[in-house]
Structure formats: C-alpha cells, structure tokens
Design an enzyme around this catalytic site. Structure first.
Site, PDB file in Angstrom:
ATOM      1  N   GLU A  76       0.640  -1.321   0.097  1.00 21.27           N
ATOM      2  CA  GLU A  76      -0.010  -0.091   0.171  1.00 21.27           C
ATOM      3  C   GLU A  76       0.834   1.224  -0.041  1.00 21.27           C
ATOM      4  O   GLU A  76       0.548   2.337  -0.648  1.00 21.27           O
ATOM      5  CB  GLU A  76      -0.887   0.105   1.353  1.00 21.27           C
ATOM      6  CG  GLU A  76      -1.680   1.258   1.084  1.00 21.27           C
ATOM      7  CD  GLU A  76      -2.429   1.182   2.645  1.00 21.27           C
ATOM      8  OE1 GLU A  76      -3.453   2.071   2.815  1.00 21.27           O
ATOM      9  OE2 GLU A  76      -2.115   0.645   3.485  1.00 21.27           O
ATOM     10  N   ASP A  77       1.772   1.470   0.606  1.00 22.28           N
ATOM     11  CA  ASP A  77       2.475   2.466   1.038  1.00 22.28           C
ATOM     12  C   ASP A  77       3.978   2.648   0.513  1.00 22.28           C
ATOM     13  O   ASP A  77       4.696   3.574   0.690  1.00 22.28           O
ATOM     14  CB  ASP A  77       2.651   2.724   2.463  1.00 22.28           C
ATOM     15  CG  ASP A  77       1.326   3.272   3.186  1.00 22.28           C
ATOM     16  OD1 ASP A  77       0.483   3.247   2.488  1.00 22.28           O
ATOM     17  OD2 ASP A  77       1.091   2.646   4.281  1.00 22.28           O
TER      18      ASP A  77
END
Length: 713
Positions: A76-77
């Site tokens: 996700e990051d």
C-alpha cells in the site's frame, strides 16, 4: 524498536524450527521499503510493522503470519507490489499481505449502509484466510496504543471504529484479552473523564479496603489445597470500560457495583474443574442465575470454561472462571489457536476450532440478508451476543443469544418451523411467544399448517436469522398489496414537491437507497419500512435542506502556509468533501487538485512543491464550479425543465455549451456552481431521475484540454 535478532528470539521461544533467514529477510526488506517514512509521532514508520509482528508472537503464530505483519504496509505505502512480495517471500505471504492491504483500504467509519457492506467484506476476507484478520487486529491494537499522536478528530474516528467493529470482532473470535484492551483504549479516547473517574474510585477503594484481589486469591488457593487440587489462581480488577458499561446497563453508581473483580482457576483436568466448582460453592455462596457451563456446551469459537459468581469477602461479588490449561490457551487466543506452534510443530490443542468451519457457520447466518441495514443489524446482534443453551424435546442443543425467545428457537431449528409457529412450551408449560428462554430449558415449538409470520414477531425476535426470515416472509406475502399501496404513497409524496413518481425516478431512488429495484422501493414504502419523505429525499434532498453557518470561501482550505492563497485547478475542479493536494507556484500561490487528477503525474518528480491539504469541515456556499456532461432529449421544453431542476437543487448555472446536436438528442456541458461533492452527487441523482435525461456524468478536462491555469476560488 526491537531488532531482527530480538524478534526471531521471540518466535524461537515457541517455534525452534522457525525459518530465521526468511524472517530476517522480511525484516530487512520491510525496513528498506519504509526507509524515509515516519509516523505521526515522528518515529520511523517501520517501528509499527515490527510492533505488530511482536504482538502476533504473543499468540505463537506461524512464520507466514509474522512475515505478513512485517510487510503488511509495503504494497500500500511503498514501491513494492504483489509480484515482488510473491517472488521474495512466496505466494502464501503475498496473498496475506494483499488481503491486509484491501482491508486497510476499507472506509469503515462511513454511513450505516456502507458500513454494512464493509462487514460483508470483512467476513469475505476472513473466509479466505483468517490470518488476514489476525494481522489486522494486531495492527489496530498497536495503532490504538499509539493513537495520541493523531489529530483529535482522527483519534475519535478510529476509537469509534474500534469500539463498533474491531473490539467485538476480537471478542467473537475468542480473543477476549484483545477485546478488553481495544475497548479500554477506545474508551480512553471517547470518554476520558469517565475512565479517569473509575480509576480514581479504584485507587480510593484500595486505600479503604486493602488489596482485595490478593486476599481472595489466597483464600481460593487455600480451598484448593484442602481438596488436594493442583491449580493456578489469578485475580484481577475488571477493565474501566467493562465497569462503565455495567454501570450504564444496570443504572448503578460505582459504589453500588459488586462484581468488579474476576478470578481464574486453571486446573489439570476436566474432572478437577468440576471438583473446583464444588469447593468454591461450598466455601462461598453462589449467586443465582450467574452459572454457565461452557465445558459441556462450548461456544462456537471453541471457548470452554465454567463461569460462576459468588459472594466473597464482606459480601463482595466476584466472578470465577474455571478451566484447564488447554482450555485457557484457546480462551486467550480464540480462533487464532488453530495456527499456534509449540516446539516447532502446529499445536494440536483439541479445543481449537477449524477456522473454515467457524467462519462458514458465522457467515451462513447472514447470507439471506439482501438489505444493507438488516445485514448490519444481524451482524451486530451476533457480534455482541452472549449465549444461552436450550434443548429440543429430543435433547438436541440449540445455541441462542441472551434474551432470545421461542420465535428465535423455532427459526434456529429451521425457517419452515419458524414460519409455521403458533405457540411454544417451555419445560412442558405453554408460554407466550415473547417469553425469554433461559439456560437449560427444554423448548417445544407448536406449528400449524397455513400459519404465516406476523408483523409483531419482529419485535419479539432477537436473532438476525429470525428477523431476516420474518421480514422476507412478510414481504413475499404482502408484496403485491404493498406495491400498489406504495405507488399511491409515492405519487402523493412526489406531488407534494411538484415532481412525478415516474418509473425512472423510482429506479433512481432504488439505486440511491440501495434496495435493488423500483418495485422493492414501492413494496417497502407500502409496508412502512420506508416513508415517502425517504424516497423523495433520496433524489431531491435539497428541497428540504436547512441552511447552516457557511465557511468563508477564501479560507475553505486547511493546510496552507500563512499568507498563501489558493486557486482550484480547472482540470479536475475539486469540490469540498473530496481529497485534495496543493501544488505551489512561485508568485501564483497554490493550485488545488483532486487527489485523482491525472495532471498530478507531471509533478511526481517535484515533491517539494506538494502540500497536504484538506477542505474545511463546515458548510460551504454554492460558489465552486463543476462541469456536467448531460445528454437530453431534443424536444420542446426539455432544456427549460432541466434548468429549472438545477435551480431547485440550489445550484446556479454559469454557462451552457452544446457539444453535439442530433435530431433526437442534444449533448451539452453545463457549468454549475455547487457547495460540495455531496451537492454534486445529489444534483446528478435528480437529473438522472428525469425521463428526458439519457445520461449525466461529471466532466473533467484531459491534459490536452487544459494547462495549469486555474479558476479563482
């Protein structure tokens, strides 16, 4: 932050055969991916995944789950993706990380209908691999432990989400220790004064009475020695939130509460559990109605224990839980016990339930719920329920939530039995259908051919399964009558605001209300599940909107530096309520873009020019331009009616541009001034409901159509 060696040592304590090299590689990979990222507290971001992994070692989970915790935010990051994780750590870990990522992206603090859909997605993720939820719960626990570094509004949002969803989910999975800590951490945010007051009362009470826990623990150990039972005895005061909830439920002050202490006696065998119960009841007086035997009748998540409440020293009530060491392991980790390791092999605890069977049993109860609100009600009823055990006349056990009635019992056996129920006998005595059944009672359902559920049963039933079946039966039986009545009610409600209840309007309302079809809207309108006002407001909410305090358009954006001015980008025309970022221009201030604007790609290499912005939370004036792409029928008066409709929606038309003229249809761009994203959504719904509108969509200029110029805010 603990080192990779320390983390591996935590795993090795219960799994000497752990793949140290793979865990070390995951630790190094995660640290590299998150390098340069920081939490709100200022700590390096990677401290969070490491802390989550450490929490999971306390539950003695397998290597794949520990590695997933270390990597759970990488997809996700960071620049990592599914393929990279799969290549480095295998398909099993990649699927788990991807599952946690999808759960993280759920917006759980939304409106009720959307929250219901998120519950569905939670159960879907659980059905694929329960370890996804175990990582997510540990992730939420660490975030709650460090929540003070977040903005106050975010703290409250996360705390409410934790109290409503994650804490009861942990409890339902049998992880009671995690439920209690999550509840208490959320309570600390949501009602700090009440929590502090309870803690102060505890301290004051200890000064007056001394250490009650130590005294009672000593007494219990002495009783165990007298009957020659080898057992461990532990005592504790209940968590502040558990005490506060009890005060609310009973309407009592702290000083009047008695059972605020809990004790656990861990024995060597099932036989010792019952012998211990006898010793405790001989020494102290049992409180009637407070005995539960979850050893002979385990909970669906594998929980086994004997619960009793007795009057201890000075008449103080104390709760006692009696269980074996194997039962205690499951009571601490719940469904997670299925993956627990001991000495390098999967634990063979006979009480650990099969997660696949457990989640299948849980989701089966909700499969019949087509309606979002009904589904959410059913889930919450089941998530927060405590259980009672009743018997059929043949001696079969039926598990029900506390407060259940014979109606719930009937539907728990079979929907056909529930629908045909005309009466019930409890322990051989005829009783009203609203009677609350109790532990150990025998229930016999009396049925009759031709009987159908009554509307009043909805008030009597307590389980989600029973309520779902009753609603479905009532809707099917009276559907045609309700549709006819609903059509007349809809005509009247729409006429009240000078509109027509056309088929297209009703279809639009169905889409807004998420109920499937126009006929379903009419059926629910006729059965009083919806009101005419509900249906009209789904399409035309602004017709009854009340004005509030308006945000100054010059100060509508939060996050600018002192003296900075902003302009809205003409490419994406961001509206209040949408996620935004700012791009700085020397001498021109800041241009605000929607987070999904394709022009932002031009500035990916110039991150120093980016500003993290958000809209002010208050009400905005209708001064923000947006463009609608509308196709309408080429007929007399159609354009006038569309313009009138936009005006009734409290939006101002600033320009009209015809893009395409055909003999039967016109396509035009309508420039309107709006309050926010919700205003846009409402206006588009109202236009879509018109029979003369073929299509309506938001129009955004492509990169080729515009440059970085902007309209004034």
């Amino acid at each position: 932050m603990i080192s990779d060696d320390d983390l591996i040592e935590l795993v090795r304590n219960y799994n000497p055969k752990t793949n140290e090299a793979l865990i070390r590689a995951a630790y190094e990979f995660g640290g590299r991916m998150h390098d340069g990222q920081f939490r709100h507290s200022g700590e390096p971001y990677f401290t969070h995944p490491v802390a989550v992994a450490a929490i999971l070692t306390e539950q003695q989970l397998d290597d794949a789950t520990i590695i997933t915790a270390l990597l759970h935010d990488t997809i996700e990051d960071t620049k990592a993706n599914y393929s990279i994780v799969a290549e480095e750590f295998g398909e099993e870990v990649a699927k788990l990380v991807d599952g946690v990522t999808k759960l993280t992206n759920l917006q759980l603090s939304s409106v009720e209908t959307k929250q219901a859909e998120n519950f569905r997605k939670l159960f879907m993720a659980m059905s694929k691999d329960m370890r996804v939820i175990l990582v997510k719960l540990s992730d939420r626990l660490h975030n709650m432990r460090t929540i003070r570094s977040m903005r106050p509004d975010k703290q409250e949002q996360k705390a409410r989400e934790t109290m409503d969803i994650f804490a009861p989910l942990a409890g339902r999975m049998g992880m009671q220790w995690m439920r209690e800590e999550l509840e208490d951490l959320a309570f600390k945010v949501l009602n700090p004064d009440a929590r502090s007051s309870i803690i102060r009362r505890f301290i004051s009470m200890q000064r007056e009475t001394g250490d009650v826990i130590q005294s009672i623990t000593g007494d219990m150990r002495l009783e165990m020695e007298k009957v020659d039972i080898e057992a461990d005895v532990f005592g504790r005061a209940k968590k502040p939130y558990a005490i506060w909830r009890k005060m609310q439920e009973k309407g009592q002050s702290f000083s009047r509460l008695s059972d605020i202490y809990g004790f656990r006696i861990i024995t060597q065998s099932d036989e010792d559990c019952y012998r211990t119960l006898g010793a405790i009841h001989q020494r102290w007086r049992a409180v009637p109605g407070r005995f539960k035997d979850y050893i002979s009748q385990p909970k669906s998540n594998g929980y086994r224990s004997i619960h009793t409440t007795v009057s201890g020293r000075d008449g103080k009530r104390v709760e006692v839980q009696i269980r074996t060491h194997q039962m205690h392991d499951v009571a601490e980790t719940g469904v997670a016990a299925h993956w627990s390791y001991r000495d390098g092999v999967r634990s063979q605890n006979p009480f650990a339930v099969d997660p696949a069977k457990w989640i299948a049993q849980l989701t089966e109860q909700f499969d019949g719920e087509d309606d979002h609100e009904d589904f959410l009600e059913a889930v919450k009823l089941e998530m927060y329920s405590d259980q009672v055990f009743c018997f059929t006349p043949k001696g079969e056990v039926v598990k029900l939530p506390r407060g259940a009635t014979p109606i719930d019992f009937a539907y728990a056996i079979h929907t056909r039995i529930g629908n045909a129920c005309v009466g019930a006998k409890v322990d051989g005595m005829r009783v009203p259908l609203w009677t609350r059944v109790r532990n150990g009672q025998s229930v016999e359902i009396i049925t009759a051919e031709g009987q159908t559920p009554q509307t009043t049963w909805l008030e009597i039933a307590t389980t989600g399964k029973a309520k779902t079946a009753i609603r479905r039966s009532l809707r099917e039986a009276d559907r045609e009558r309700f549709i006819t009545l609903g059509r007349e009610l809809a005509r009247s409600a729409f006429a009240h605001v000078n509109k027509k209840a056309t088929d297209k309007a009703l279809e639009t309302a169905a889409k807004q209300l998420r109920v499937g079809s126009a006929d379903e809207v009419l059926a629910r309108l006729g059965s009083a599940e919806l009101t005419g006002r509900d249906v009209v407001q789904a399409i035309y909410p602004d017709l009854q909107a009340k004005p509030g305090k308006v945000v100054d358009a010059r100060r509508a954006v939060i996050g600018l530096l002192p003296g900075q001015k902003f302009q809205r980008a003409t490419c994406c025309e961001p509206l209040p309520g949408e996620r935004i970022v700012g791009i700085t221009f020397r001498g021109e201030g800041v241009v605000v873009h929607a987070i999904d604007c394709e022009q932002l790609a031009d500035y990916e290499s110039q991150l120093d020019r980016w500003l993290d912005l958000r809209w002010h939370d208050g009400s905005h004036a209708a001064v923000y331009g947006a463009t609608l792409d509308v196709t309408i029928g080429n007929d007399a008066g159609v354009l006038g009616r569309i313009c009138t409709l936009i005006g009734e929606g409290k939006a101002n038309i600033s320009d009209l541009v015809f893009k395409d003229r055909k003999p039967d249809f016109y396509r035009l761009l309508v420039y309107v001034e709006l309050r926010d994203a919700q205003h846009l959504h409402t206006l588009m719904s109202a236009l879509a409901a018109e029979s003369d509108v073929a299509s309506v969509a938001r129009y955004r200029r492509s990169v080729s159509e515009t440059d970085t110029s902007a309209t004034a805010s």
